[in-house]
Write a protein that holds these residues in place. Sequence first.
Motif, short mmCIF file in Angstrom:
data_model
loop_
_atom_site.label_atom_id
_atom_site.label_comp_id
_atom_site.label_asym_id
_atom_site.label_seq_id
_atom_site.Cartn_x
_atom_site.Cartn_y
_atom_site.Cartn_z
N MET A 1 0.85 -1.18 0.00
CA MET A 1 0.00 0.00 0.00
C MET A 1 0.89 1.24 0.00
O MET A 1 1.88 1.30 0.70
CB MET A 1 -0.91 0.01 1.22
CG MET A 1 -1.67 1.30 1.37
SD MET A 1 -3.04 1.36 2.53
CE MET A 1 -2.25 1.10 4.09
N THR A 2 0.50 2.24 -0.76
CA THR A 2 1.23 3.51 -0.82
C THR A 2 0.45 4.57 -0.06
O THR A 2 -0.76 4.71 -0.24
CB THR A 2 1.44 3.96 -2.28
OG1 THR A 2 2.19 2.95 -2.97
CG2 THR A 2 2.18 5.27 -2.36
N THR A 3 1.18 5.31 0.77
CA THR A 3 0.59 6.40 1.55
C THR A 3 1.19 7.72 1.08
O THR A 3 2.40 7.85 0.94
CB THR A 3 0.89 6.21 3.05
OG1 THR A 3 0.36 4.96 3.48
CG2 THR A 3 0.29 7.33 3.88
N LEU A 4 0.33 8.68 0.84
CA LEU A 4 0.74 10.04 0.49
C LEU A 4 0.77 10.85 1.78
O LEU A 4 -0.22 10.92 2.51
CB LEU A 4 -0.25 10.66 -0.50
CG LEU A 4 -0.05 12.13 -0.84
CD1 LEU A 4 1.29 12.36 -1.56
CD2 LEU A 4 -1.21 12.63 -1.68
N ALA A 39 -3.58 16.84 -8.72
CA ALA A 39 -2.80 16.08 -9.70
C ALA A 39 -2.64 14.61 -9.30
O ALA A 39 -2.40 13.76 -10.14
CB ALA A 39 -1.43 16.71 -9.88
N LEU A 40 -2.81 14.32 -8.03
CA LEU A 40 -2.65 12.94 -7.54
C LEU A 40 -3.98 12.23 -7.30
O LEU A 40 -3.99 11.08 -6.86
CB LEU A 40 -1.81 12.94 -6.27
CG LEU A 40 -0.39 13.48 -6.42
CD1 LEU A 40 0.27 13.66 -5.06
CD2 LEU A 40 0.43 12.58 -7.30
N ASP A 41 -5.08 12.90 -7.58
CA ASP A 41 -6.40 12.31 -7.32
C ASP A 41 -6.63 10.99 -8.04
O ASP A 41 -7.24 10.08 -7.49
CB ASP A 41 -7.53 13.28 -7.72
CG ASP A 41 -7.83 14.30 -6.65
OD1 ASP A 41 -7.31 14.16 -5.52
OD2 ASP A 41 -8.59 15.24 -6.94
N ASN A 42 -6.15 10.85 -9.25
CA ASN A 42 -6.40 9.65 -10.04
C ASN A 42 -5.29 8.62 -9.95
O ASN A 42 -5.27 7.67 -10.72
CB ASN A 42 -6.66 10.02 -11.50
CG ASN A 42 -7.93 10.84 -11.63
OD1 ASN A 42 -8.90 10.62 -10.92
ND2 ASN A 42 -7.91 11.82 -12.51
N ASN A 43 -4.36 8.81 -9.02
CA ASN A 43 -3.28 7.85 -8.84
C ASN A 43 -3.81 6.66 -8.05
O ASN A 43 -4.02 6.75 -6.84
CB ASN A 43 -2.10 8.51 -8.13
CG ASN A 43 -0.90 7.60 -8.03
OD1 ASN A 43 -1.03 6.39 -7.89
ND2 ASN A 43 0.28 8.20 -8.09
N ASN A 44 -4.02 5.55 -8.72
CA ASN A 44 -4.59 4.37 -8.08
C ASN A 44 -3.62 3.67 -7.13
O ASN A 44 -4.03 2.79 -6.38
CB ASN A 44 -5.07 3.38 -9.15
CG ASN A 44 -6.21 3.97 -9.96
OD1 ASN A 44 -7.01 4.76 -9.45
ND2 ASN A 44 -6.29 3.61 -11.23
#
Length: 110
Positions: A1-4, A39-44
């Motif tokens: 899992m990636t966390t921003l 810009a990162l909204d659609n990064n799945n």
Amino acid sequence: MTTLIIPCSGKSSRFPSVRPKWLFTHPSGELMIERALRALDNNNQIKRRVITITKQIDKKFNAKQILNQAFGKRVKILVLQKSTKSASETVYKTITNLKIRGHIIIKDSD
């Protein structure tokens, strides 16, 4: 899992009487932080988004409520009790406080 992780606990020492620049309103009507994160909204790849602020910023500008109104449940707001010395320390405290595992992406708030 990636966390921003978006560290927003700077003291804004250049302009101490003005709210942090990420809380400024863009001409579009959005907060600057909303605009920066769009810009990162659609990064799945990103499964979790965290904005870290301090208790002092929250108290002075009602930041947690403003951020919750802007992002709702899409973003976790972490409030640190004390200021940190740097953005990197803020990121470290975010990782340790929330026990984040896996990949992280760090994004400036503006």
